[in-house]
Design a protein around this motif. Structure first.
Motif, PDB file in Angstrom:
ATOM      1  N   GLY A  65      17.232   8.233   1.298  1.00 28.82           N
ATOM      2  CA  GLY A  65      16.105   7.565   1.923  1.00 28.82           C
ATOM      3  C   GLY A  65      15.465   6.534   1.021  1.00 28.82           C
ATOM      4  N   LEU A  66      15.331   6.848  -0.256  1.00 24.98           N
ATOM      5  CA  LEU A  66      14.765   5.893  -1.206  1.00 24.98           C
ATOM      6  C   LEU A  66      15.668   4.675  -1.362  1.00 24.98           C
ATOM      7  CD1 LEU A  66      13.449   8.413  -3.872  1.00 24.98           C
ATOM      8  CD2 LEU A  66      12.037   6.843  -2.538  1.00 24.98           C
ATOM      9  N   TYR A  67      16.974   4.919  -1.400  1.00 22.61           N
ATOM     10  CA  TYR A  67      17.885   3.777  -1.497  1.00 22.61           C
ATOM     11  C   TYR A  67      17.795   2.917  -0.238  1.00 22.61           C
ATOM     12  CZ  TYR A  67      21.912   0.954  -2.681  1.00 22.61           C
ATOM     13  OH  TYR A  67      22.713  -0.115  -2.982  1.00 22.61           O
ATOM     14  N   ALA A  68      17.622   3.553   0.918  1.00 30.27           N
ATOM     15  CA  ALA A  68      17.486   2.793   2.166  1.00 30.27           C
ATOM     16  C   ALA A  68      16.257   1.885   2.108  1.00 30.27           C
ATOM     17  CB  ALA A  68      17.380   3.747   3.355  1.00 30.27           C
ATOM     18  N   PHE A  69      15.174   2.370   1.480  1.00 30.54           N
ATOM     19  CA  PHE A  69      13.969   1.541   1.381  1.00 30.54           C
ATOM     20  C   PHE A  69      14.189   0.376   0.424  1.00 30.54           C
ATOM     21  CE2 PHE A  69      10.030   0.087  -0.412  1.00 30.54           C
ATOM     22  CZ  PHE A  69       9.182   0.022   0.678  1.00 30.54           C
ATOM     23  N   TRP A  73       0.821  -1.214   0.000  1.00 33.67           N
ATOM     24  CA  TRP A  73       0.000   0.000   0.000  1.00 33.67           C
ATOM     25  C   TRP A  73       0.851   1.259   0.000  1.00 33.67           C
ATOM     26  CZ3 TRP A  73      -4.563  -0.845   3.978  1.00 33.67           C
ATOM     27  CH2 TRP A  73      -5.404  -1.844   3.494  1.00 33.67           C
ATOM     28  N   TRP A  74       1.862   1.282   0.858  1.00 31.16           N
ATOM     29  CA  TRP A  74       2.667   2.505   1.005  1.00 31.16           C
ATOM     30  C   TRP A  74       3.561   2.730  -0.205  1.00 31.16           C
ATOM     31  CZ3 TRP A  74       6.789   3.548   5.377  1.00 31.16           C
ATOM     32  CH2 TRP A  74       6.960   4.926   5.527  1.00 31.16           C
ATOM     33  N   TRP A  75       4.212   1.707  -0.670  1.00 31.63           N
ATOM     34  CA  TRP A  75       5.199   1.854  -1.739  1.00 31.63           C
ATOM     35  C   TRP A  75       4.534   1.890  -3.119  1.00 31.63           C
ATOM     36  CZ3 TRP A  75       9.701   3.749  -2.408  1.00 31.63           C
ATOM     37  CH2 TRP A  75      10.530   3.365  -3.465  1.00 31.63           C
ATOM     38  N   VAL A  76       3.781   0.846  -3.449  1.00 32.69           N
ATOM     39  CA  VAL A  76       3.186   0.767  -4.780  1.00 32.69           C
ATOM     40  C   VAL A  76       1.903   1.576  -4.864  1.00 32.69           C
ATOM     41  CG1 VAL A  76       2.371  -0.784  -6.593  1.00 32.69           C
ATOM     42  CG2 VAL A  76       4.199  -1.524  -5.054  1.00 32.69           C
ATOM     43  N   GLY A  77       1.036   1.436  -3.869  1.00 29.50           N
ATOM     44  CA  GLY A  77      -0.230   2.160  -3.891  1.00 29.50           C
ATOM     45  C   GLY A  77      -0.044   3.658  -3.934  1.00 29.50           C
ATOM     46  N   LEU A  78       0.975   4.162  -3.238  1.00 30.37           N
ATOM     47  CA  LEU A  78       1.238   5.600  -3.243  1.00 30.37           C
ATOM     48  C   LEU A  78       1.574   6.095  -4.642  1.00 30.37           C
ATOM     49  CD1 LEU A  78       1.569   8.147  -1.477  1.00 30.37           C
ATOM     50  CD2 LEU A  78       3.972   7.548  -1.217  1.00 30.37           C
ATOM     51  N   VAL A  79       2.281   5.289  -5.417  1.00 34.33           N
ATOM     52  CA  VAL A  79       2.633   5.665  -6.793  1.00 34.33           C
ATOM     53  C   VAL A  79       1.376   5.782  -7.645  1.00 34.33           C
ATOM     54  CG1 VAL A  79       3.813   4.904  -8.885  1.00 34.33           C
ATOM     55  CG2 VAL A  79       4.931   4.668  -6.665  1.00 34.33           C
ATOM     56  N   LEU A  99       9.245  -8.918  11.512  1.00 32.64           N
ATOM     57  CA  LEU A  99       8.457  -7.799  12.030  1.00 32.64           C
ATOM     58  C   LEU A  99       9.334  -6.766  12.729  1.00 32.64           C
ATOM     59  CD1 LEU A  99       5.662  -6.585  12.489  1.00 32.64           C
ATOM     60  CD2 LEU A  99       5.476  -7.960  14.571  1.00 32.64           C
ATOM     61  N   GLY A 100      10.280  -7.227  13.528  1.00 29.89           N
ATOM     62  CA  GLY A 100      11.150  -6.288  14.234  1.00 29.89           C
ATOM     63  C   GLY A 100      11.968  -5.426  13.290  1.00 29.89           C
ATOM     64  N   SER A 101      12.436  -6.008  12.184  1.00 28.50           N
ATOM     65  CA  SER A 101      13.244  -5.261  11.218  1.00 28.50           C
ATOM     66  C   SER A 101      12.429  -4.159  10.556  1.00 28.50           C
ATOM     67  CB  SER A 101      13.800  -6.210  10.156  1.00 28.50           C
ATOM     68  OG  SER A 101      14.642  -7.193  10.723  1.00 28.50           O
ATOM     69  N   VAL A 102      11.201  -4.481  10.159  1.00 31.52           N
ATOM     70  CA  VAL A 102      10.358  -3.486   9.491  1.00 31.52           C
ATOM     71  C   VAL A 102       9.973  -2.387  10.474  1.00 31.52           C
ATOM     72  CG1 VAL A 102       8.294  -3.125   8.100  1.00 31.52           C
ATOM     73  CG2 VAL A 102       9.488  -5.308   7.976  1.00 31.52           C
ATOM     74  N   ARG A 103       9.657  -2.768  11.707  1.00 29.21           N
ATOM     75  CA  ARG A 103       9.330  -1.760  12.718  1.00 29.21           C
ATOM     76  C   ARG A 103      10.514  -0.825  12.953  1.00 29.21           C
ATOM     77  NH1 ARG A 103       6.312  -5.385  17.289  1.00 29.21           N
ATOM     78  NH2 ARG A 103       8.444  -6.138  17.524  1.00 29.21           N
ATOM     79  N   PHE A 104      11.721  -1.377  12.999  1.00 31.32           N
ATOM     80  CA  PHE A 104      12.907  -0.544  13.222  1.00 31.32           C
ATOM     81  C   PHE A 104      13.114   0.425  12.060  1.00 31.32           C
ATOM     82  CE2 PHE A 104      17.525   0.189  12.830  1.00 31.32           C
ATOM     83  CZ  PHE A 104      17.754   0.787  14.065  1.00 31.32           C
ATOM     84  N   TRP A 105      12.922  -0.053  10.827  1.00 31.23           N
ATOM     85  CA  TRP A 105      13.076   0.829   9.666  1.00 31.23           C
ATOM     86  C   TRP A 105      12.098   1.994   9.759  1.00 31.23           C
ATOM     87  CZ3 TRP A 105      11.089   3.533   5.750  1.00 31.23           C
ATOM     88  CH2 TRP A 105      11.933   3.901   4.696  1.00 31.23           C
ATOM     89  N   CYS A 106      10.851   1.693  10.072  1.00 31.21           N
ATOM     90  CA  CYS A 106       9.832   2.739  10.166  1.00 31.21           C
ATOM     91  C   CYS A 106      10.156   3.724  11.296  1.00 31.21           C
ATOM     92  CB  CYS A 106       8.458   2.115  10.390  1.00 31.21           C
ATOM     93  SG  CYS A 106       7.810   1.212   8.969  1.00 31.21           S
ATOM     94  N   ALA A 107      10.659   3.206  12.411  1.00 35.16           N
ATOM     95  CA  ALA A 107      11.002   4.082  13.535  1.00 35.16           C
ATOM     96  C   ALA A 107      12.129   5.041  13.153  1.00 35.16           C
ATOM     97  CB  ALA A 107      11.399   3.244  14.751  1.00 35.16           C
ATOM     98  N   VAL A 108      13.134   4.532  12.449  1.00 36.09           N
ATOM     99  CA  VAL A 108      14.238   5.389  11.998  1.00 36.09           C
ATOM    100  C   VAL A 108      13.727   6.441  11.026  1.00 36.09           C
ATOM    101  CG1 VAL A 108      16.394   5.431  10.687  1.00 36.09           C
ATOM    102  CG2 VAL A 108      16.013   3.636  12.383  1.00 36.09           C
ATOM    103  N   TYR A 109      12.837   6.033  10.119  1.00 37.95           N
ATOM    104  CA  TYR A 109      12.259   6.986   9.149  1.00 37.95           C
ATOM    105  C   TYR A 109      11.516   8.103   9.869  1.00 37.95           C
ATOM    106  CZ  TYR A 109       8.636   8.889   6.106  1.00 37.95           C
ATOM    107  OH  TYR A 109       7.790   9.734   5.452  1.00 37.95           O
ATOM    108  N   VAL A 110      10.621   7.753  10.788  1.00 34.05           N
ATOM    109  CA  VAL A 110       9.835   8.765  11.493  1.00 34.05           C
ATOM    110  C   VAL A 110      10.749   9.678  12.300  1.00 34.05           C
ATOM    111  CG1 VAL A 110       8.098   9.148  13.281  1.00 34.05           C
ATOM    112  CG2 VAL A 110       7.745   7.358  11.571  1.00 34.05           C
ATOM    113  N   GLY A 111      11.731   9.101  12.992  1.00 34.62           N
ATOM    114  CA  GLY A 111      12.658   9.911  13.772  1.00 34.62           C
ATOM    115  C   GLY A 111      13.430  10.893  12.910  1.00 34.62           C
TER     116      GLY A 111
END
Length: 449
Positions: free
Chosen positions: A170-174, A114-120, A187-199
């Motif tokens: 940031g795009l390369y990080a994704f 949803w976030w990556w493809v749907g946003l496009v 799940l922990g890896s994806v949560r950590f990525w999102c936390a770093v992004y928001v921060g």
């Protein structure tokens, strides 16, 4: 998106249909036809399109219904969009934190599909969606008002020399996390990525204000660039108008880092096709080096190659007096955006339709309690393209070809403003060669699985 596919429950069908065996013609003939279409389009442009039609033109268009203009310009609409973004973000945080640690958690589908493809797709249809609903923008505005400061200003002015470089990183990080990281579906890896992004977004917004999001938020930059292909724009009086996507595309700001952004987007999509190819699977199975290491190297090579080839083709075009060649790539970089959209349609359409529908069903029971809070728990993907692979294969070819033809038109129109009069035909040949290579190589990668 193999990582995203695995993260939503192993729906391999998203990439497992519509291969070269399903083409109504041979792959070689499809590639030859696509290249011929691009060359013929260029020839027609040279003959019939001799004056720039978009560059330097004021933002005009056909006025929409007055009620629609009033609606989307109203404070209520803007606030509603912000509230929608916050609600979606709160739901996502809830399923990420309290949801099951299993691949059936809808968090994976929200993140990868949803976030990556749907946003496009949403941005191509509706305009800069992420700018309108971005929860990090809303949070930054709330924090600034509580502190008595201006969310637009921040503490420091944005350094213009940085341009889009933070967004490119940031795009390369994704794409690295999705395509080359060893554990993209934990799940922990994806949560950590999102936390770093928001921060990172909140710190950047606090320091530089909203200008940071225009340049540094990878999702806002991506959404806004794709939105240049939407039919919506604002004229000089601020009224909502319908406008040619090519006219919108020509208004893309040639900021530093724009070539890096399109290189990351185009190169990573090409690598996503390549990593599913028979050649790559056999190669890493026989290699003495681990697959994760090979994927990391290959992803970087694809991104650098995509951006580097385009930059080289642009820099080899003649330039008007007083314009340095190093500035040319970013002046032509907007022409790659239609190619990126074409490849997203070709490569991720089934992922979005099938796995996106699957995610909608799972989102109705976010915590695995047997709930149906959205009334969508019984919704199931139809896998229509699984039963019509020839249709999908045809859509893939058309999406790639149309994307390249639109790119050729955009590049030609820009070239008419940049090239000296004597070089307005031969001066474009280096760009044409690069686009022909992108077309042929892209189609071969797309159908290489």
């Amino acid at each position: 998106m193999t990582g995203g596919t695995g993260g939503t429950g192993g729906t391999v069908l998203a990439h497992g249909i519509g291969g070269q065996a399903d083409l109504p013609i041979s792959l070689e003939l499809a590639v030859s036809g696509a290249v011929a279409a691009l060359v013929v389009s260029f020839t027609v442009l040279v003959v019939a399109w001799r004056q720039p039609r978009y560059d330097g033109k004021p933002v005009t268009g056909r006025a929409v219904w007055s009620w629609l203009d009033r609606l989307v310009s109203s404070s209520a609409f803007r606030v509603g969009a912000r509230v929608l973004g916050l609600v979606l973000a709160a739901y996502t945080v809830a399923v990420a934190v309290a949801g099951q640690d299993a691949l059936t958690n809808p968090f994976f589908g929200i993140f990868f599909v949803w976030w990556w493809v749907g946003l496009v797709f949403a941005s191509a249809l509706l305009g800069p969606v992420w700018r309108a609903i971005s929860p990090v923008r809303t949070l930054n505005a709330g924090i600034a008002r509580l502190a008595g400061s201006d969310p637009d200003a921040g503490l420091l002015p944005w350094p213009e020399r940085l341009g889009y470089w933070p967004a490119a990183v940031g795009l390369y990080a994704f794409v690295w996390f999705e395509l080359a990281y060893e554990y993209p579906t934990e799940l922990g890896s994806v949560r950590f990525w999102c936390a770093v992004y928001v921060g990172a977004m909140l710190v950047g917004g606090a320091v530089f204000g909203n200008r940071f999001y225009e340049h540094g938020d990878p999702f806002e930059v991506f959404s806004s660039l794709i939105a240049k292909l939407s039919p919506w724009a604002r004229d000089e009086e601020g009224r909502l108008v319908l406008r040619s996507p090519l006219a919108n595309l020509s208004t893309t700001a040639p900021r530093p880092g724009l070539v890096a952004v399109v290189g990351v987007l185009f190169g990573s999509t090409a690598f996503d096709s390549f990593r599913e190819s028979t050649f790559w699977v056999r190669f890493y199975q026989d290699a003495s080096i681990g697959k994760v290491y090979l994927d990391n190297v290959a992803l970087l090579v694809f991104v650098v190659l995509a951006g580097g080839l385009f930059a080289l083709g642009s820099a080899l075009t003649p330039s008007a007096e007083g314009l340095a060649r190093r500035e040319l790539p970013r002046l032509y970089a907007h022409s790659i955006i239609p190619i990126i959209l074409g490849y997203f349609v070709a490569h991720y359409l089934t992922l979005f339709v099938d796995v996106g529908t699957q995610t909608l069903a799972r989102a109705s029971d976010p915590f695995g309690k047997g709930w149906d809070i959205l009334g969508t728990a019984a919704v199931e993907p139809s896998y229509w393209f699984s039963y019509h692979p020839q249709v999908l294969a045809t859509i893939k070819v058309l999406a790639v070809v149309v994307g390249h033809v639109v790119a050729a038109v955009a590049a030609h129109d820009r070239a008419l403003t940049l090239l000296p009069k004597r070089d307005q035909v031969t001066g474009q040949l280096s760009l044409l060669v690069v686009m022909v290579a992108f077309t042929a190589g892209g189609l071969m990668l797309l159908f290489s699985a």
